[in-house]
Motif scaffolding. Sequence first.
Motif, PDB file in Angstrom:
ATOM      1  N   ALA A 191      12.077   0.856  -7.690  1.00 17.14           N
ATOM      2  CA  ALA A 191      11.221   0.076  -8.443  1.00 17.14           C
ATOM      3  C   ALA A 191      11.751  -1.316  -8.283  1.00 17.14           C
ATOM      4  O   ALA A 191      12.938  -1.647  -8.091  1.00 17.14           O
ATOM      5  CB  ALA A 191      11.008   0.741  -9.675  1.00 17.14           C
ATOM      6  N   ARG A 192      10.796  -2.459  -8.455  1.00 16.07           N
ATOM      7  CA  ARG A 192      11.143  -3.678  -8.425  1.00 16.07           C
ATOM      8  C   ARG A 192      11.411  -4.227  -9.781  1.00 16.07           C
ATOM      9  O   ARG A 192      10.706  -3.618 -10.834  1.00 16.07           O
ATOM     10  CB  ARG A 192      10.223  -4.627  -7.878  1.00 16.07           C
ATOM     11  N   GLU A 250       0.094  -7.796  -0.594  1.00 12.77           N
ATOM     12  CA  GLU A 250       0.331  -6.775  -1.552  1.00 12.77           C
ATOM     13  C   GLU A 250       1.671  -6.381  -1.419  1.00 12.77           C
ATOM     14  O   GLU A 250       2.449  -6.069  -0.341  1.00 12.77           O
ATOM     15  CB  GLU A 250      -0.670  -5.543  -1.116  1.00 12.77           C
ATOM     16  N   VAL A 251       2.281  -6.090  -2.714  1.00 15.08           N
ATOM     17  CA  VAL A 251       3.620  -5.515  -2.692  1.00 15.08           C
ATOM     18  C   VAL A 251       3.349  -4.190  -2.500  1.00 15.08           C
ATOM     19  O   VAL A 251       2.810  -3.406  -2.882  1.00 15.08           O
ATOM     20  CB  VAL A 251       4.009  -5.793  -4.288  1.00 15.08           C
ATOM     21  N   GLN A 252       4.525  -3.692  -1.806  1.00 12.30           N
ATOM     22  CA  GLN A 252       4.817  -2.369  -1.295  1.00 12.30           C
ATOM     23  C   GLN A 252       6.009  -1.925  -1.158  1.00 12.30           C
ATOM     24  O   GLN A 252       6.900  -2.669  -0.702  1.00 12.30           O
ATOM     25  CB  GLN A 252       4.051  -2.138   0.130  1.00 12.30           C
ATOM     26  N   SER A 296       2.506   7.726  -9.094  1.00 14.90           N
ATOM     27  CA  SER A 296       3.667   7.048  -9.569  1.00 14.90           C
ATOM     28  C   SER A 296       3.368   6.446 -10.876  1.00 14.90           C
ATOM     29  O   SER A 296       2.200   6.017 -11.343  1.00 14.90           O
ATOM     30  CB  SER A 296       3.938   6.045  -8.587  1.00 14.90           C
ATOM     31  N   ARG A 299       3.056   3.279 -13.339  1.00 16.79           N
ATOM     32  CA  ARG A 299       2.384   1.871 -13.410  1.00 16.79           C
ATOM     33  C   ARG A 299       2.617   1.496 -14.677  1.00 16.79           C
ATOM     34  O   ARG A 299       2.532   1.904 -15.674  1.00 16.79           O
ATOM     35  CB  ARG A 299       0.873   2.130 -13.208  1.00 16.79           C
ATOM     36  N   ARG A 300       3.174   0.012 -14.513  1.00  8.96           N
ATOM     37  CA  ARG A 300       3.626  -0.626 -15.954  1.00  8.96           C
ATOM     38  C   ARG A 300       2.048  -1.310 -16.381  1.00  8.96           C
ATOM     39  O   ARG A 300       1.426  -1.849 -15.711  1.00  8.96           O
ATOM     40  CB  ARG A 300       4.322  -1.770 -15.630  1.00  8.96           C
ATOM     41  N   ASP A 304       8.228  -3.424 -12.514  1.00 11.86           N
ATOM     42  CA  ASP A 304       6.682  -3.797 -12.477  1.00 11.86           C
ATOM     43  C   ASP A 304       6.176  -3.218 -11.169  1.00 11.86           C
ATOM     44  O   ASP A 304       4.797  -3.275 -11.190  1.00 11.86           O
ATOM     45  CB  ASP A 304       6.548  -5.425 -12.537  1.00 11.86           C
ATOM     46  N   CYS A 305       6.637  -2.928 -10.115  1.00 18.21           N
ATOM     47  CA  CYS A 305       6.394  -1.979  -9.081  1.00 18.21           C
ATOM     48  C   CYS A 305       7.152  -0.990  -8.763  1.00 18.21           C
ATOM     49  O   CYS A 305       8.249  -1.012  -8.734  1.00 18.21           O
ATOM     50  CB  CYS A 305       6.206  -2.952  -7.818  1.00 18.21           C
ATOM     51  N   TRP A 306       6.296   0.026  -8.218  1.00 16.32           N
ATOM     52  CA  TRP A 306       6.900   1.261  -7.901  1.00 16.32           C
ATOM     53  C   TRP A 306       6.419   1.861  -6.666  1.00 16.32           C
ATOM     54  O   TRP A 306       5.181   1.684  -6.300  1.00 16.32           O
ATOM     55  CB  TRP A 306       6.576   2.524  -9.055  1.00 16.32           C
ATOM     56  N   ASP A 340      -0.201  -6.374 -17.837  1.00 21.20           N
ATOM     57  CA  ASP A 340       0.009  -6.552 -16.489  1.00 21.20           C
ATOM     58  C   ASP A 340      -1.372  -6.932 -15.831  1.00 21.20           C
ATOM     59  O   ASP A 340      -2.408  -6.624 -16.299  1.00 21.20           O
ATOM     60  CB  ASP A 340       0.562  -5.414 -15.527  1.00 21.20           C
TER      61      ASP A 340
END
Lengths: 117, 113
Positions: A97-98, A1-3, B48, B50-51, A105-107, B60
Amino acid sequence: EVQLVESGGGLVQPGESLRLSCAASGFTFRNYWMSWVRQAPGKGLEWVASIKQDESEIYYVDSVKGRFTISRDNAKNSLYLQMNSLRAEDTAIYYCARIMVRSFDCWGQGTLVTVSS
Amino acid sequence: DVVMTQSPLSLPVTLGQPASISCRSSQSLVHSDGNTYLNWFQQRPGQSPRRLIYKVSNRDSGVPDRFSGSGSGTDFTLKISRVEAEDVGVYYCMQGTQWPLWTFGQGTKVEIK
């Protein structure tokens, strides 16, 4: 999972400095552009700074140029934002953010920076 | 810089009914590579962003199919086919065409009537 987990926020006086950190996990950090995006209390989103995978390209919004420095340590999977000469208008939640497909796409969950005397 | 303008800024909706948010850019978002880098984000209260949507209409992973994006050039729309309680929050459009100078719209607050 991206974190993405930000830290380092707090209350500082105008003119002081603060260093934010963002710890990344769940993906190959060195392969991605990364950014900081901020949100003043009750306001919208504002892109602050971005950095390429190898730090060869760095960009800032005009309002922070010369005061903020974005950097990264790929060995530590970490992103940083050094903030100097802080002003009241820098008060905001700062998100890491990435960047993917020219977008965020991820925060992370954000870290609050308050600049006040 | 590209200016993004959303409307309305506040959108009261009835559960189960559709909702639509407009986003207009001050210049065309068609990139020289042929893609249009227009995104939509959702920010629920206390969370936060979210896309939801990237490149105008691509959802997504994990985004319900009741959300859809459309548009071209300078005019774009986010639609929710049937609003659910969990859709309450602020929605932002954002352009990535003028990389790396990303700009967001002002946000549209969606609330339940």
